[in-house]
Write a protein that holds these residues in place. Structure first.
Motif, PDB file in Angstrom:
ATOM      1  N   CYS A 194      -9.022   6.676  -5.368  1.00 10.54           N
ATOM      2  CA  CYS A 194      -8.695   7.146  -4.010  1.00 10.54           C
ATOM      3  C   CYS A 194      -7.557   8.161  -4.050  1.00 10.54           C
ATOM      4  O   CYS A 194      -7.614   9.195  -3.361  1.00 10.54           O
ATOM      5  CB  CYS A 194      -8.321   5.954  -3.142  1.00 10.54           C
ATOM      6  SG  CYS A 194      -9.703   4.844  -2.748  1.00 10.54           S
ATOM      7  N   ASP A 195      -6.540   7.876  -4.859  1.00 12.29           N
ATOM      8  CA  ASP A 195      -5.427   8.825  -4.971  1.00 12.29           C
ATOM      9  C   ASP A 195      -5.880  10.138  -5.592  1.00 12.29           C
ATOM     10  O   ASP A 195      -5.404  11.215  -5.207  1.00 12.29           O
ATOM     11  CB  ASP A 195      -4.301   8.207  -5.809  1.00 12.29           C
ATOM     12  CG  ASP A 195      -3.647   7.022  -5.114  1.00 12.29           C
ATOM     13  OD1 ASP A 195      -3.796   6.919  -3.877  1.00 12.29           O
ATOM     14  OD2 ASP A 195      -3.012   6.203  -5.797  1.00 12.29           O
ATOM     15  N   PHE A 196      -6.819  10.058  -6.533  1.00 15.73           N
ATOM     16  CA  PHE A 196      -7.326  11.276  -7.168  1.00 15.73           C
ATOM     17  C   PHE A 196      -8.065  12.147  -6.160  1.00 15.73           C
ATOM     18  O   PHE A 196      -7.904  13.368  -6.130  1.00 15.73           O
ATOM     19  CB  PHE A 196      -8.235  10.904  -8.341  1.00 15.73           C
ATOM     20  CG  PHE A 196      -8.720  12.080  -9.142  1.00 15.73           C
ATOM     21  CD1 PHE A 196      -7.967  12.596 -10.176  1.00 15.73           C
ATOM     22  CD2 PHE A 196      -9.951  12.678  -8.865  1.00 15.73           C
ATOM     23  CE1 PHE A 196      -8.409  13.679 -10.915  1.00 15.73           C
ATOM     24  CE2 PHE A 196     -10.404  13.760  -9.595  1.00 15.73           C
ATOM     25  CZ  PHE A 196      -9.625  14.262 -10.624  1.00 15.73           C
ATOM     26  N   LEU A 197      -8.870  11.522  -5.308  1.00 14.66           N
ATOM     27  CA  LEU A 197      -9.606  12.285  -4.302  1.00 14.66           C
ATOM     28  C   LEU A 197      -8.683  12.810  -3.207  1.00 14.66           C
ATOM     29  O   LEU A 197      -8.949  13.858  -2.609  1.00 14.66           O
ATOM     30  CB  LEU A 197     -10.706  11.409  -3.680  1.00 14.66           C
ATOM     31  CG  LEU A 197     -11.909  11.094  -4.579  1.00 14.66           C
ATOM     32  CD1 LEU A 197     -12.883  10.192  -3.852  1.00 14.66           C
ATOM     33  CD2 LEU A 197     -12.603  12.358  -5.035  1.00 14.66           C
ATOM     34  N   ILE A 241     -12.146   6.823   1.980  1.00 15.60           N
ATOM     35  CA  ILE A 241     -10.859   6.369   1.452  1.00 15.60           C
ATOM     36  C   ILE A 241     -10.108   5.567   2.508  1.00 15.60           C
ATOM     37  O   ILE A 241      -9.494   4.528   2.221  1.00 15.60           O
ATOM     38  CB  ILE A 241     -10.026   7.577   0.972  1.00 15.60           C
ATOM     39  CG1 ILE A 241     -10.666   8.204  -0.268  1.00 15.60           C
ATOM     40  CG2 ILE A 241      -8.591   7.162   0.664  1.00 15.60           C
ATOM     41  CD1 ILE A 241     -10.040   9.515  -0.674  1.00 15.60           C
ATOM     42  N   GLY A 242     -10.146   6.004   3.757  1.00 16.35           N
ATOM     43  CA  GLY A 242      -9.468   5.271   4.821  1.00 16.35           C
ATOM     44  C   GLY A 242      -9.996   3.864   4.989  1.00 16.35           C
ATOM     45  O   GLY A 242      -9.221   2.901   5.113  1.00 16.35           O
ATOM     46  N   HIS A 243     -11.332   3.699   4.955  1.00 19.42           N
ATOM     47  CA  HIS A 243     -11.919   2.364   5.086  1.00 19.42           C
ATOM     48  C   HIS A 243     -11.549   1.482   3.900  1.00 19.42           C
ATOM     49  O   HIS A 243     -11.236   0.289   4.078  1.00 19.42           O
ATOM     50  CB  HIS A 243     -13.440   2.478   5.209  1.00 19.42           C
ATOM     51  CG  HIS A 243     -13.908   2.976   6.545  1.00 19.42           C
ATOM     52  ND1 HIS A 243     -13.599   2.349   7.732  1.00 19.42           N
ATOM     53  CD2 HIS A 243     -14.666   4.051   6.883  1.00 19.42           C
ATOM     54  CE1 HIS A 243     -14.146   3.000   8.749  1.00 19.42           C
ATOM     55  NE2 HIS A 243     -14.798   4.056   8.253  1.00 19.42           N
ATOM     56  N   ILE A 244     -11.594   2.039   2.717  1.00 20.05           N
ATOM     57  CA  ILE A 244     -11.308   1.238   1.520  1.00 20.05           C
ATOM     58  C   ILE A 244      -9.840   0.810   1.493  1.00 20.05           C
ATOM     59  O   ILE A 244      -9.519  -0.345   1.166  1.00 20.05           O
ATOM     60  CB  ILE A 244     -11.692   2.024   0.257  1.00 20.05           C
ATOM     61  CG1 ILE A 244     -13.214   2.153   0.144  1.00 20.05           C
ATOM     62  CG2 ILE A 244     -11.153   1.333  -0.994  1.00 20.05           C
ATOM     63  CD1 ILE A 244     -13.685   2.978  -1.023  1.00 20.05           C
TER      64      ILE A 244
END
Length: 755
Positions: free
Chosen positions: A646-649, A664-667
């Protein structure tokens, strides 16, 4: 570019490609060369089955075809068919061999299978490739039948390594022994003694295969312990015996051994002197019909109904259908079934083509409201000598035949209102292939190449004393035709033969034709699929390889360093490398020079390769994160570095991917600020997610990352992509089913499987 286009226009569609593959022993069996759907070619000989795999190498600058060679060895011991107690059988054979009746003794001793004292039969009789998806890597299995009637199934658990999976001869012998060598539901021969020559021959002939063929993949419902049903992929293998029986084996996939055998049944074909069989599979109104086409050495051809129990979506014929009834003593040498779309009837149809002597018998089968319509006829005047090999392109329905005189003919199906007709063309063989004696032909899965197994022809009207057997390759399509077909495909690995033609042109021209890139960019604007990105990556990679210089020295030779270079390296230390890089960049940025322009172009292509690789990487990350999000359980102990991905994206320089932001927000909400980091197995330090290819802990321990799940591969073993693009980890016993599903994927850069 105009000169390049003129060169390829002058080449024509039929060109010989190097290198030819030499066989170390003479050709053996009928249809000795066959091409699998996974681009592996099997050539039968007296000593082994030579397997040649076509690779579309992205790390080679050679314009020749890249062929990896392996072989399936044959057993050194003769295959002994079990027909009764061993000691009793030996006594009976010796008694019959010494019989005072010359008819009995001669018939026994002339049969080298029953009485092998006259000399063991050597070589391969027939080979048959299964469809894709039958082994643990999703590739093809190889069924090998030897001259001494030994039938076994081989798989390739590791690259260029073949191992037997199942010995069908031994397994079927055990089944016959358990029912006293009588057919299923038939006890008429249970009391017969093997002291009778007819009974002894009957027991042998019911275990002697004439040929075998694989069916397509099908599904079977399996009831689990909780009474729930799940679909299991299966495949069928039909084995035609010398006595006319057809043994149909059903295997669950992937095949692992005896445990993969689901069922086995024996069908009485009623065909005398059977010679060849193949599967007839026909789809009509969403339902699939299946059967077996069986041919005879005397001439008749018929379709047998096959009742596939518990197989989803299949139905069968009610009774056999006779396609050709005449016993005209013209043997059936080969049978092929093609599924085509009839443009006039607006429905699917099945075309059965049979090689009978110098003729090709065809039969068109169409299901209508009135029932099954059968149209048949013979193609005459095609060859002046008997046909020895016939192959069919299932991609477009083209038929290729080859006769004893070395002529190769191409038959193209042309539909009429009522039936079909065939456009006949002779394939003009290029120099080096024309004039040779051809033993077998086979077309590649996408009709890009035709493989010919040949030996020396006649020279000055005389036959050669020493024969050298080799497999030669000729093209059937141009690179431009291959490039057009690649745009409509979905998987690069399945189009390897077409990719090889495009690769050949780019390496030859040292440039990508502008039409290729324009068509690809137009397609990407309409549908931005990962396949098209992989195709674009392939083109740029080959272009990058075409700019590599051919090494002047062999790679295995040590580099020659002078004393002066050693002194400079010792004094300068690390500054020497920086000086060389600075000078290279200065030369590359200067204008006007050919070398410098080539270097700048190479750097630009390298940047475009990295850009496309990053796009593929990002798309696969979103796919993996979607699987993570779909799991209702907590993401702990999943071995997927969710937080790091997630941080990479988030750090995407474009930052315009709304799908990634929402995902990413949902995860992150689901994880509730928990990170679950990865730890180094050697020092228990945290493994950061700063690089998608590898990771390094604080203590300097470096681990490679899986290209499918992005977890650190900290085991002793991992898998490598077939083209050495990336690596993938091996599924652990504690891994969930959805993680195993992720690890079953193919390479995200080239679609090739992992080994």
């Amino acid at each position: 570019m105009a000169l390049c286009d003129a060169f390829w226009a002058a080449q024509g569609p039929v060109v010989q490609r190097d290198p030819p593959i030499k066989l170390l022993s003479p050709v053996s069996g009928f249809e000795p060369v066959s091409w699998a759907e996974d681009h592996r070619l099997a050539a039968s000989s007296d000593k082994c089955v030579s397997v040649v795999e076509l690779m579309c190498g992205i790390h080679s600058i050679s314009q020749n075809m890249i062929l990896h060679r392996s072989h399936v060895p044959l057993s050194d011991t003769a295959c002994e068919l079990k027909v009764g107690p061993e000691k009793q059988v030996e006594v009976v054979k010796e008694g019959l061999a010494k019989s005072k009746d010359p008819i009995v003794s001669q018939m026994l001793m002339m049969d080298r299978t029953i009485y092998p004292h006259g000399g063991r039969l050597h070589g391969v009789k027939y080979t048959s490739w299964s469809p894709l998806g039958c082994d643990e890597h999703g590739r093809c299995l190889l069924a090998v039948l030897t001259m001494d009637n030994h039938l076994a199934i081989y798989s390739s658990p590791s690259h260029l390594c073949w191992k037997p999976r199942l010995d069908l001869t031994a397994l079927y012998g055990e089944m016959l022994n358990s029912r006293n060598y009588s057919a299923q539901n038939d006890d008429s021969h249970s009391t017969c003694s093997i002291e009778n020559l007819d009974e002894l021959q009957r027991r042998y002939h019911m275990q002697m295969p004439a040929s075998m063929e694989w069916s397509g993949l099908c599904n079977k419902q399996q009831v689990q312990t909780n009474n729930a049903c799940r679909d299991v992929n299966t495949v069928l293998l039909a084995v035609l015996m010398e006595n006319g029986d057809v043994v149909v084996w059903q295997f669950s996939l992937p095949m692992m051994g005896k445990d993969s055998v689901v069922s086995s049944s024996t069908i009485k074909s009623g065909v005398l002197s059977p010679s060849k069989c193949t599967w007839w599979e026909y789809e009509h109104s969403g339902r699939k019909m299946s059967g077996l086409v069986v041919g005879s050495s005397d001439g008749p051809v018929k379709i047998l109904p096959v009742n596939l129990k518990a197989v989803k979506g299949y139905f069968t014929l009610r009774q056999p259908v006779v396609l050709w009834p005449e016993r005209d003593q013209i043997p059936v040498l080969n049978i092929k079934c093609i599924t085509l779309f009839h443009p006039h009837q607006k429905c699917n149809c099945s075309l059965v083509v049979v090689a009978r002597g110098p003729y090709v018998f065809w039969c068109l089968l169409i299901i209508s409201k009135a029932g099954l319509n059968v149209h048949n006829s013979h193609i005459t005047g095609l060859h002046s000598t008997p046909i020895i090999s016939m192959t069919v392109s299932h991609h477009d329905g083209t038929i290729f035949t080859c006769s004893l005189d070395g002529k190769v003919k191409k038959l193209t199906v042309v539909f009429t209102d009522t039936a079909v007709k065939f456009k006949q063309e002779e394939v003009v063989l290029p120099e080096g292939v024309a004039g040779r004696r051809i033993h077998g032909i086979s077309v590649s899965p996408n009709s890009a190449y035709l493989a010919l197994l040949s030996s020396e022809g006649m020279l000055n009207g005389l036959h050669s004393i020493n024969h050298t057997y080799q497999v030669q390759f000729i093209t059937l399509k141009t690179p431009d035709e291959a490039a057009v077909e690649l745009l409509e495909a979905q998987n690069l690995f399945r189009k390897t033969d077409l990719l090889d033609l495009v690769r050949w042109r780019i390496l030859k021209d040292k440039a990508i034709p502008l039409a290729y890139l324009n068509n690809l960019d137009d397609k990407l604007q309409v549908t931005r699929t990962t396949y098209l990105l992989r195709l674009k990556l392939f083109l740029f990679r080959i272009l990058y390889q075409s700019m590599e210089k051919t090494p002047s020295e062999a790679y295995w030779q040590p580099t020659q360093t002078t004393a002066k270079d050693s002194v400079v390296d010792t004094e300068a230390g690390g500054d020497a490398d920086e000086t060389m890089e600075t000078s290279t960049l200065e030369e590359a940025t200067k204008g006007g020079g050919k070398v410098c322009s080539a270097e700048v172009q190479k750097i630009n292509i390298g940047c475009r390769i990295e850009e496309v690789e990053y796009q593929l990487l990002k798309e696969n990350m979103k796919k993996v994160l979607s699987e993570v999000y779909l799991r209702t359980c907590i993401t702990q102990n999943t071995c997927i570095p969710t937080k790091g991905m997630c941080d990479f994206l988030k750090n995407d320089p474009d930052g315009e991917d709304r799908t990634a932001k929402v995902l990413i927000g949902h995860i992150m909400n689901k994880m509730n600020k928990q990170t679950f980091p990865e730890y180094c197995r050697l020092c228990k330090e945290i493994l950061p997610f700063t690089n998608c290819r590898q990771t390094e802990c604080k203590n300097g321990h470096i681990w490679l990352r899986c290209a499918l799940s992005y977890q650190a591969c900290q085991n002793m073993t991992y898998r490598r992509c077939l083209l050495q693009d990336s690596i993938a980890s091996v599924a652990e016993p504690e891994d969930s089913d959805w993680i195993r599903k992720i690890l079953q994927g193919s390479c995200i850069y080239c679609d090739s499987p992992f080994y």
